[in-house]
Design a protein around this motif. Structure first.
Motif, short mmCIF file in Angstrom:
data_model
loop_
_atom_site.label_atom_id
_atom_site.label_comp_id
_atom_site.label_asym_id
_atom_site.label_seq_id
_atom_site.Cartn_x
_atom_site.Cartn_y
_atom_site.Cartn_z
N ARG A 211 55.07 38.68 47.77
CA ARG A 211 53.76 38.24 47.31
C ARG A 211 53.42 38.90 45.98
O ARG A 211 53.96 39.95 45.63
CB ARG A 211 52.66 38.60 48.32
CG ARG A 211 52.83 37.97 49.70
CD ARG A 211 52.57 36.47 49.66
NE ARG A 211 52.63 35.90 51.00
CZ ARG A 211 53.73 35.44 51.57
NH1 ARG A 211 54.88 35.51 50.92
NH2 ARG A 211 53.69 34.92 52.78
N ALA A 212 52.52 38.29 45.24
CA ALA A 212 52.07 38.87 43.98
C ALA A 212 50.64 38.43 43.72
O ALA A 212 50.21 37.36 44.16
CB ALA A 212 52.97 38.44 42.82
N VAL A 213 49.89 39.26 43.02
CA VAL A 213 48.57 38.88 42.54
C VAL A 213 48.62 38.93 41.02
O VAL A 213 49.13 39.89 40.44
CB VAL A 213 47.46 39.81 43.11
CG1 VAL A 213 47.74 41.26 42.81
CG2 VAL A 213 46.10 39.41 42.57
N HIS A 214 48.15 37.87 40.36
CA HIS A 214 48.29 37.82 38.91
C HIS A 214 47.07 37.15 38.28
O HIS A 214 46.52 36.18 38.82
CB HIS A 214 49.57 37.09 38.49
CG HIS A 214 49.85 35.84 39.27
ND1 HIS A 214 49.44 34.60 38.87
CD2 HIS A 214 50.51 35.66 40.45
CE1 HIS A 214 49.82 33.70 39.75
NE2 HIS A 214 50.47 34.30 40.73
N TYR A 215 46.64 37.70 37.16
CA TYR A 215 45.49 37.18 36.41
C TYR A 215 45.91 36.91 34.98
O TYR A 215 46.64 37.71 34.38
CB TYR A 215 44.33 38.19 36.43
CG TYR A 215 43.53 38.16 37.71
CD1 TYR A 215 42.25 37.62 37.73
CD2 TYR A 215 44.06 38.65 38.89
CE1 TYR A 215 41.51 37.58 38.91
CE2 TYR A 215 43.35 38.61 40.08
CZ TYR A 215 42.07 38.06 40.08
OH TYR A 215 41.34 38.02 41.24
N ASN A 216 45.45 35.81 34.45
CA ASN A 216 45.76 35.41 33.08
C ASN A 216 44.50 35.39 32.23
O ASN A 216 43.38 35.39 32.75
CB ASN A 216 46.40 34.02 33.05
CG ASN A 216 47.60 33.91 33.96
OD1 ASN A 216 48.46 34.78 33.96
ND2 ASN A 216 47.63 32.87 34.78
N ASN A 217 44.68 35.36 30.93
CA ASN A 217 43.56 35.22 29.98
C ASN A 217 42.52 36.32 30.15
O ASN A 217 41.31 36.06 30.14
CB ASN A 217 42.89 33.84 30.14
CG ASN A 217 43.87 32.69 30.00
OD1 ASN A 217 44.82 32.77 29.21
ND2 ASN A 217 43.66 31.64 30.76
N ILE A 218 42.99 37.56 30.32
CA ILE A 218 42.07 38.69 30.45
C ILE A 218 42.20 39.60 29.24
O ILE A 218 43.16 39.49 28.46
CB ILE A 218 42.35 39.50 31.75
CG1 ILE A 218 43.78 40.07 31.74
CG2 ILE A 218 42.15 38.62 32.98
CD1 ILE A 218 44.10 40.96 32.93
N SER A 219 41.25 40.51 29.07
CA SER A 219 41.26 41.40 27.92
C SER A 219 42.30 42.50 28.09
O SER A 219 42.75 42.80 29.20
CB SER A 219 39.88 42.04 27.74
OG SER A 219 39.60 42.91 28.83
N GLU A 220 42.67 43.13 26.98
CA GLU A 220 43.60 44.25 27.02
C GLU A 220 43.02 45.40 27.83
O GLU A 220 43.74 46.07 28.58
CB GLU A 220 43.93 44.72 25.60
CG GLU A 220 44.94 45.86 25.56
CD GLU A 220 45.28 46.28 24.15
OE1 GLU A 220 46.05 47.26 24.00
OE2 GLU A 220 44.78 45.65 23.19
N ALA A 221 41.72 45.63 27.72
CA ALA A 221 41.08 46.72 28.46
C ALA A 221 41.17 46.50 29.96
O ALA A 221 41.47 47.43 30.73
CB ALA A 221 39.61 46.85 28.04
#
Length: 282
Positions: A211-221
């Protein structure tokens, strides 16, 4: 013999997938000086080996002609290459011994706290107190604890304080402290993850947890914050599992199974992939 698995990809779809999956491997090849000619020769031999081991017909001897049919490699080359061995170098004993000692240090209740954080240990014990010497002796009798300690101090894996106590260095938990061990773990971890993922996609009922959790289009911070949190959570989980395994193995009768649990964390600059902000694989 296992039944031949169903084909989860069309040839065209698999080619598109491999372009992405193999890109890091090609980068590693070029960084290591392995060119396409050498890589293709290696793949030719590997295709033959997999066809012979995993795609033989039941109760029939695997022939050069069938392997040639499966792989597209000329039958004369199949006949010539089948006789050459493919060997995988095992993990060197010193690295394996080091890993076992560290695993015990992070699991034995006399050597760590409930969270699996290593305690400072007396180098030797004169009053029965659990010591570094006893820790090493519990894992191996083949080498003197002082020799292990000298090696670890030289490699930055351990520190001796003014009270003659041994501290496990944070460097001991980082795989790149030993180049040879790093290459071994890279090979084993990548193989096992790929093997689990392939088996899951070939099987009707996926047998392995992946399994994996992944987020896109987020800030570097935010990426940095999630990276830090995930590293801490992952290490805490691995320490708990290590402790469970070390305690359970004492009474285990032994057998032919092996178990591995691994975690990877990655953040990178990437091209936009759409409006989805976050996703959990199911």
């Amino acid at each position: 013999m296992k039944q031949r698995p169903r084909a989860p990809f069309s040839e065209a779809a698999l080619q598109r997938t491999l372009l992405r999956v193999l890109r890091p491997i090609v980068r590693l090849c070029l960084a290591s000086g392995l060119n396409f000619v050498a890589f293709s020769a290696l793949m030719r031999r590997l295709f033959i080996d997999v066809a012979e081991e995993d795609f033989a017909l039941k109760d029939k001897k695997q022939t050069d002609s069938r392997i040639s049919l499966l792989t597209g490699i000329h039958r004369k080359d199949v006949s010539r290459l089948r006789t050459s061995e493919m060997t995988v170098e095992p993990l060197p004993a010193p690295a394996s011994r080091t890993s076992r000692i560290i695993a015990r240090w992070l699991a034995d209740s006399r050597a760590c706290d409930e969270a699996g954080i290593a305690k400072a240990l007396p180098r030797v014990s004169s009053d029965g107190e659990f010591s570094f010497e006893r820790l090493v002796a519990a894992v191996t009798k083949d080498v003197h604890p002082r020799a292990v300690l000298d090696e670890w101090v030289d490699r930055g894996l351990a520190i001796i304080d003014e009270e003659d106590r041994v501290h496990l260095s944070a460097a001991s938990l980082i795989s790149n402290t030993d180049a040879e061990a790093q290459r071994h773990y890279f090979t084993r971890n990548l193989h096992d993850h790929a093997a689990a993922a392939v088996e899951n996609i070939l099987a009707d009922a996926p047998p392995f947890f992946e399994r994996a959790v992944h987020y896109n289009n987020i800030s570097e911070a935010l990426a940095e914050r999630l990276d830090k949190a995930s590293r801490e959570e992952a290490m805490a989980m691995l320490l708990r599992l290590n402790r469970l395994a070390n305690q359970a193995i004492e009474g285990d009768p032994g057998g032919d199974r092996r178990w591995i649990a691994g975690v990877y964390v990655m953040q990178a600059q990437d091209s936009p992939v759409g409006p989805v902000a976050g996703e959990v694989d199911e």
